[in-house]
Design a protein around this motif. Structure first.
Motif, PDB file in Angstrom:
ATOM      1  N   TYR A   1       2.318  -7.452  -2.049  1.00 36.98           N
ATOM      2  CA  TYR A   1       3.656  -6.957  -1.647  1.00 36.98           C
ATOM      3  C   TYR A   1       4.623  -6.563  -2.746  1.00 36.98           C
ATOM      4  O   TYR A   1       4.787  -7.415  -3.645  1.00 36.98           O
ATOM      5  CB  TYR A   1       4.463  -7.764  -0.560  1.00 36.98           C
ATOM      6  CG  TYR A   1       3.545  -7.977   0.620  1.00 36.98           C
ATOM      7  CD1 TYR A   1       3.836  -7.233   1.836  1.00 36.98           C
ATOM      8  CD2 TYR A   1       2.607  -8.869   0.567  1.00 36.98           C
ATOM      9  CE1 TYR A   1       2.979  -7.316   2.953  1.00 36.98           C
ATOM     10  CE2 TYR A   1       2.024  -9.026   1.816  1.00 36.98           C
ATOM     11  CZ  TYR A   1       2.078  -8.179   2.836  1.00 36.98           C
ATOM     12  OH  TYR A   1       1.111  -8.488   4.069  1.00 36.98           O
TER      13      TYR A   1
ATOM     14  N   HIS B   1       8.795 -15.939  18.296  1.00 34.31           N
ATOM     15  CA  HIS B   1       9.165 -14.813  19.471  1.00 34.31           C
ATOM     16  C   HIS B   1       9.689 -15.736  20.665  1.00 34.31           C
ATOM     17  O   HIS B   1      10.209 -14.955  21.342  1.00 34.31           O
ATOM     18  CB  HIS B   1       7.795 -14.172  19.726  1.00 34.31           C
ATOM     19  CG  HIS B   1       7.097 -13.447  18.726  1.00 34.31           C
ATOM     20  ND1 HIS B   1       8.004 -12.267  18.240  1.00 34.31           N
ATOM     21  CD2 HIS B   1       6.039 -13.535  18.055  1.00 34.31           C
ATOM     22  CE1 HIS B   1       7.421 -11.589  17.473  1.00 34.31           C
ATOM     23  NE2 HIS B   1       6.187 -12.091  17.124  1.00 34.31           N
TER      24      HIS B   1
ATOM     25  N   PRO C   1      10.812  -7.602  16.963  1.00 28.89           N
ATOM     26  CA  PRO C   1       9.608  -6.992  17.384  1.00 28.89           C
ATOM     27  C   PRO C   1       8.316  -7.254  16.589  1.00 28.89           C
ATOM     28  O   PRO C   1       8.532  -7.374  15.315  1.00 28.89           O
ATOM     29  CB  PRO C   1       9.758  -5.534  17.685  1.00 28.89           C
ATOM     30  CG  PRO C   1      11.400  -5.450  17.389  1.00 28.89           C
ATOM     31  CD  PRO C   1      11.750  -6.721  16.654  1.00 28.89           C
TER      32      PRO C   1
ATOM     33  N   ILE D   1       7.866  -1.298   3.889  1.00 30.86           N
ATOM     34  CA  ILE D   1       8.120  -2.252   5.172  1.00 30.86           C
ATOM     35  C   ILE D   1       9.419  -2.730   5.455  1.00 30.86           C
ATOM     36  O   ILE D   1      10.141  -2.528   6.354  1.00 30.86           O
ATOM     37  CB  ILE D   1       7.086  -3.435   5.199  1.00 30.86           C
ATOM     38  CG1 ILE D   1       5.611  -2.558   4.944  1.00 30.86           C
ATOM     39  CG2 ILE D   1       7.139  -4.180   6.449  1.00 30.86           C
ATOM     40  CD1 ILE D   1       5.068  -2.115   5.893  1.00 30.86           C
TER      41      ILE D   1
ATOM     42  N   ASN E   1       0.704  -1.247   0.046  1.00 31.79           N
ATOM     43  CA  ASN E   1      -0.097  -0.015   0.126  1.00 31.79           C
ATOM     44  C   ASN E   1       0.824   1.362  -0.177  1.00 31.79           C
ATOM     45  O   ASN E   1       0.500   2.140   0.947  1.00 31.79           O
ATOM     46  CB  ASN E   1      -0.852   0.098   1.230  1.00 31.79           C
ATOM     47  CG  ASN E   1      -2.013  -1.044   1.253  1.00 31.79           C
ATOM     48  OD1 ASN E   1      -2.528  -1.487   0.086  1.00 31.79           O
ATOM     49  ND2 ASN E   1      -2.184  -1.646   2.173  1.00 31.79           N
TER      50      ASN E   1
ATOM     51  N   GLY F   1       5.512  -6.412  14.133  1.00 27.61           N
ATOM     52  CA  GLY F   1       5.389  -5.206  13.204  1.00 27.61           C
ATOM     53  C   GLY F   1       6.740  -4.766  12.486  1.00 27.61           C
ATOM     54  O   GLY F   1       6.807  -3.928  11.685  1.00 27.61           O
ATOM     55  N   SER F   2       7.760  -5.754  12.738  1.00 25.43           N
ATOM     56  CA  SER F   2       9.096  -5.423  12.254  1.00 25.43           C
ATOM     57  C   SER F   2       9.353  -5.854  10.845  1.00 25.43           C
ATOM     58  O   SER F   2      10.128  -5.377   9.919  1.00 25.43           O
ATOM     59  CB  SER F   2      10.221  -5.839  13.003  1.00 25.43           C
ATOM     60  OG  SER F   2      10.007  -7.620  13.092  1.00 25.43           O
TER      61      SER F   2
HETATM   62  N1  LIG Z   1      -1.034  -6.033   3.880  1.00 28.43           N
HETATM   63  C1  LIG Z   1      -0.901  -4.997   4.295  1.00 28.43           C
HETATM   64  N2  LIG Z   1      -1.323  -3.705   4.122  1.00 28.43           N
HETATM   65  C2  LIG Z   1      -0.890  -3.063   5.162  1.00 28.43           C
HETATM   66  N3  LIG Z   1       0.023  -2.861   5.803  1.00 28.43           N
HETATM   67  C3  LIG Z   1       0.666  -4.029   5.952  1.00 28.43           C
HETATM   68  C4  LIG Z   1       0.083  -4.947   5.255  1.00 28.43           C
HETATM   69  N4  LIG Z   1       1.157  -6.040   5.737  1.00 28.43           N
HETATM   70  C5  LIG Z   1       1.803  -5.523   6.596  1.00 28.43           C
HETATM   71  N5  LIG Z   1       1.659  -4.428   7.063  1.00 28.43           N
HETATM   72  C6  LIG Z   1       2.278  -3.403   8.047  1.00 28.43           C
HETATM   73  O1  LIG Z   1       3.674  -3.755   7.788  1.00 28.43           O
HETATM   74  C7  LIG Z   1       4.389  -3.887   9.229  1.00 28.43           C
HETATM   75  C8  LIG Z   1       4.868  -5.253   9.105  1.00 28.43           C
HETATM   76  O2  LIG Z   1       4.082  -6.435   9.528  1.00 28.43           O
HETATM   77  P1  LIG Z   1       4.384  -7.812   9.425  1.00 28.43           P
HETATM   78  O3  LIG Z   1       3.225  -8.540   9.660  1.00 28.43           O
HETATM   79  O4  LIG Z   1       5.569  -7.897   8.516  1.00 28.43           O
HETATM   80  O5  LIG Z   1       5.110  -7.703  11.015  1.00 28.43           O
HETATM   81  P2  LIG Z   1       5.555  -8.968  11.811  1.00 28.43           P
HETATM   82  O6  LIG Z   1       7.205  -8.811  11.981  1.00 28.43           O
HETATM   83  O7  LIG Z   1       5.258 -10.238  11.184  1.00 28.43           O
HETATM   84  O8  LIG Z   1       5.049  -8.813  13.290  1.00 28.43           O
HETATM   85  P3  LIG Z   1       4.326  -9.926  14.153  1.00 28.43           P
HETATM   86  O9  LIG Z   1       5.551 -10.354  14.953  1.00 28.43           O
HETATM   87  O10 LIG Z   1       3.431  -9.201  15.030  1.00 28.43           O
HETATM   88  O11 LIG Z   1       3.948 -11.088  13.399  1.00 28.43           O
HETATM   89  C9  LIG Z   1       3.126  -3.662  10.036  1.00 28.43           C
HETATM   90  O12 LIG Z   1       3.423  -2.333  10.341  1.00 28.43           O
HETATM   91  C10 LIG Z   1       1.889  -3.980   9.421  1.00 28.43           C
HETATM   92  O13 LIG Z   1       0.892  -3.290   9.617  1.00 28.43           O
END
Ligand SMILES: Nc1ncnc2c1ncn2[C@@H]1O[C@H](COP(=O)(O)OP(=O)(O)OP(=O)(O)O)[C@@H](O)[C@H]1O
Ligand SMILES: [Mg+2]
Lengths: 405, 250
Positions: B53, B203, B35, B16, B12, B37-38
């Motif tokens: 993506y 985690h 963490p 990321i 979007n 959201g990383s």
């Molecule tokens: N399809 C999407 N649309 C909008 N934002 C997204 C999307 N996918 C991921 N994000 C954003 O990208 C960032 C990383 O998300 P991601 O799911 O990769 O984190 P994560 O490291 O797997 O976290 P967790 O440990 O909570 O699983 C977050 O801020 C999330 O809101």
């Protein structure tokens, strides 16, 4: 038989007159409002001439494995299983008295209040049919194969399940050439009787001009159980009209249907379930998948009459739109005049979920295969109600678009 | 086997992953921690080819060749498998039927004969035994109606049926009860082979005590900020991410 001695002619003539008085259906009529009715005005010259005889191969390829077959071609019984214990199979033309008079009286009574001209056609164009009476318990399943070779055909299948008897049918209908086939099933299930029907519209989309009007008229006595599941792939005009009367307490009616339409095809489901007796249940589940420029609709009414207290009625219509150019309309309705009624209805229209598609593709399924799997999943709740494996296989081929008739 | 260099990924129009590099060789087990959201799950979906993506720069190679132009199914056929953090429910689809379709799609792509239902049944039964899944699961729907933990175990079943070269398991341990965690860990250990690689996103050190990784990475702010041995996981367990991430200057 000459017209003067043909006992069926008077009622057929009356049906023709009634149809003419009603005129062709238009979308101004509530029960036709979602239908592209133009094909109904088709010039009779568009129909293929009915065949003098249908090739054995044309019959054989529609036979389902493992099930004895009752074959009707253009309304005539051309083949009936030589022996089917507990089941009496009689061509309508050979029906004895008083059953013939009773049937004719029923048709006349129905015509008097019928306001759907196509239902009148199914009598006017009726070149024959069959009477199937089940007297026994747990009979082996029977296939009723209804073939139209061309022209305008009406075929009536009268089904009687005696009190306590059980019957399992697979009804398949097929047009072999451009034709209009009206098939009407008139069903009475006696107290505690059980009827299970799997029904498949096995042709249509390979034949641009084929029209298909199916009617089912069901009456359930006390404790009767009816499960009726249809699958159809649409055509120039396909309409499945079911009218059921629940006449006794303890009865259970399960109607289900699957429509899978693509291209320019259309198909419409029209159900009327009338609870005239209380403490009985009905379930309706109709699912539609539409692609291309196809048009589908569900128009269902559950009417719970005064005094039918303790009714339990459910009506569901779920639709999957594969293309924005396809159209689906849904109108589930309830009309409840009794007390202590449990009734629910619901309709949804959705598109294939991109996350589901991605998940399937991430496991190695191609885009098309993933969509086919989603469609299969969507349709599963209907398909799994089909009891006969061969009927289920036909429904799956409809889903995959590989059933050509 | 997997070579990621300076990868930038947006979803979007929101960046990321911001310059992520990672190399995983055959025979290795890697762990990625980081963490919320990383960007861990973003990395897995990017590798799987999720259309949401977009790779804006950097490279993504599997066995030396570029993955980015390949459809998700082609990546699966090459031997990539993601055990998703949130397995998708597909109602009405029979688990066993789906597994056979998926395996056959891969076999077909590799020029092998497809398996009929009769040939597939014993294979499935054997794999279900191997990962100690109740045989009744084959008649369940694909993830629909399964509990969180059951879905994760179903992902492991898919892995052992599809036999990928690279399995990336995104928080497969989250939501598993203690016995299920042991079973899943045993399944992963049994899956280790010289020609296969496994990436565990987690985690919790708990999983890494049961499946010893060769390398542990910390993903923060869209990059791998530090890497080390299993002791890194222990350190994270004690002190959390903050100091680590600060020390790495991210
Ligand atoms: N399809 C999407 N649309 C909008 N934002 C997204 C999307 N996918 C991921 N994000 C954003 O990208 C960032 C990383 O998300 P991601 O799911 O990769 O984190 P994560 O490291 O797997 O976290 P967790 O440990 O909570 O699983 C977050 O801020 C999330 O809101
Ligand atoms: Mg995540």
């Amino acid at each position: 038989m000459t017209p003067e001695t043909d006992p069926w002619l008077a009622v057929r003539t009356a049906a023709r007159a009634r149809a003419q008085a009603l005129g062709l259906p238009t979308t101004a009529r509530e029960d036709w409002r979602y239908v592209d009715v133009r094909p109904l005005a088709a010039d009779p010259a568009t129909w293929a001439a009915p065949a003098a005889a249908v090739a054995a191969a044309d019959i054989d390829r529609h036979r389902l494995p493992g099930v004895p077959t009752l074959v009707l071609v253009d309304g005539k019984v051309v083949e009936a299983p030589s022996q089917h214990d507990g089941l009496a199979i009689t061509p309508l033309g050979k029906l004895d008295e008083p059953r013939r008079s009773a049937l004719l009286a029923r048709w006349s009574a129905a015509l008097a209040v019928e306001d759907d001209p196509t239902a009148c056609w199914s009598i006017a164009d009726c070149a024959g049919g069959v009477h199937v009476a089940a007297r026994g318990e747990a009979l082996a399943p029977l296939q009723v194969l209804v073939i139209a070779s061309g022209g305008v055909q009406g075929c009536r299948v009268v089904i009687e399940v005696a009190p306590g008897a059980a019957l399992e049918l697979v009804i398949t209908h097929v047009e072999l050439a451009p034709a209009r086939l009206s098939i009407a099933c008139e069903v009475e299930v006696g107290a505690g009787g059980r009827l299970h029907v799997d029904e498949v519209q096995a042709s249509g989309h390979a034949l641009p001009a084929a029209q298909h009007l199916a009617f089912a008229q069901l009456t359930l006595a006390r404790d009767a159980q009816v499960a009726w599941t249809s699958a159809a792939q649409g055509g120039t005009l396909v309409r499945l009209r079911t009218a059921a009367v629940i006449a006794g307490p303890g009865a259970m009616l399960e109607l289900a249907g699957l429509l899978q339409l693509a291209g320019q095809r259309q198909a419409h489901v029209h159900t009327r379930v009338r609870h005239a007796a209380g403490n009985a249940a009905s379930r309706q589940l109709f699912k539609t998948i539409v692609d291309g420029h196809a048009v589908a609709s569900f128009d269902g009414l559950v009417a719970v009459e005064v005094g039918a207290d303790g009714t339990d009625a459910q009506q569901r219509n779920h639709n999957l739109l594969l293309a924005p150019t396809a159209r689906v309309d849904s109108r589930p309705q309830l009309d409840i005049l009794a007390d202590d009624v449990k009734a629910s209805h619901g309709a949804t229209v959705g598109r294939p979920d991109p996350e589901e598609l991605f998940y399937l593709r991430s496991r190695g399924l191609g885009a098309e295969q993933a969509l086919a799997v989603l469609n299969r999943g969507f349709a599963n709740a209907v398909i799994e109600r089909m009891r006969n494996p061969a009927a289920r296989a036909l429904a799956e081929r409809i889903l995959l678009g590989t059933l050509v008739g | 086997m997997l070579t990621i260099t300076d990868l930038h990924v947006s979803t979007n129009d929101q960046p990321i992953l911001k310059g992520l590099s990672l190399t995983v060789r055959a025979g290795e087990v890697h762990a990625i921690m980081g963490p919320n959201g990383s960007g861990k799950s973003t990395l897995t979906k990017t590798i799987a080819g999720h259309p949401a993506y977009t790779i804006t720069s950097g490279s993504l190679l599997f066995q030396g060749s570029d993955l980015t132009a390949l459809e998700p199914e082609a990546r699966a056929h090459q031997g990539i498998f993601i055990g998703f953090q949130y397995p998708v429910e597909v109602p009405g689809v029979n688990n066993a039927d789906f597994l056979r379709l998926a395996l056959n799609a891969k076999r077909k792509a590799q020029g092998q004969a497809e398996l009929g239902a009769k040939e597939f049944a014993p294979l499935l039964a054997e794999r279900m035994r191997a990962v100690e899944i109740d045989p009744a699961f084959k008649d369940r729907q694909l993830n629909a109606g399964l509990s969180g933990g059951q879905k994760k175990r179903n992902e492991i079943l898919q892995m052992v049926v599809l036999e990928p070269l690279l399995a990336i398991l995104d928080e497969t341990d989250s939501g598993l009860d203690i016995d299920a965690l042991r079973v899943v860990a045993a399944g992963i250990n049994a899956y280790r082979r010289a020609d296969r690689a496994i990436v565990l996103i987690t985690h919790y050190e708990r999983l890494l005590d049961l499946v010893r990784p060769d390398v542990v990475h910390v993903l923060a702010g869209g990059r791998i900020v530090t890497s080390g041995g299993p002791e890194l996981a222990a350190q994270i367990e004690r002190t959390g991410y903050d100091d680590l991430v600060k020390a790495a200057g991210a």
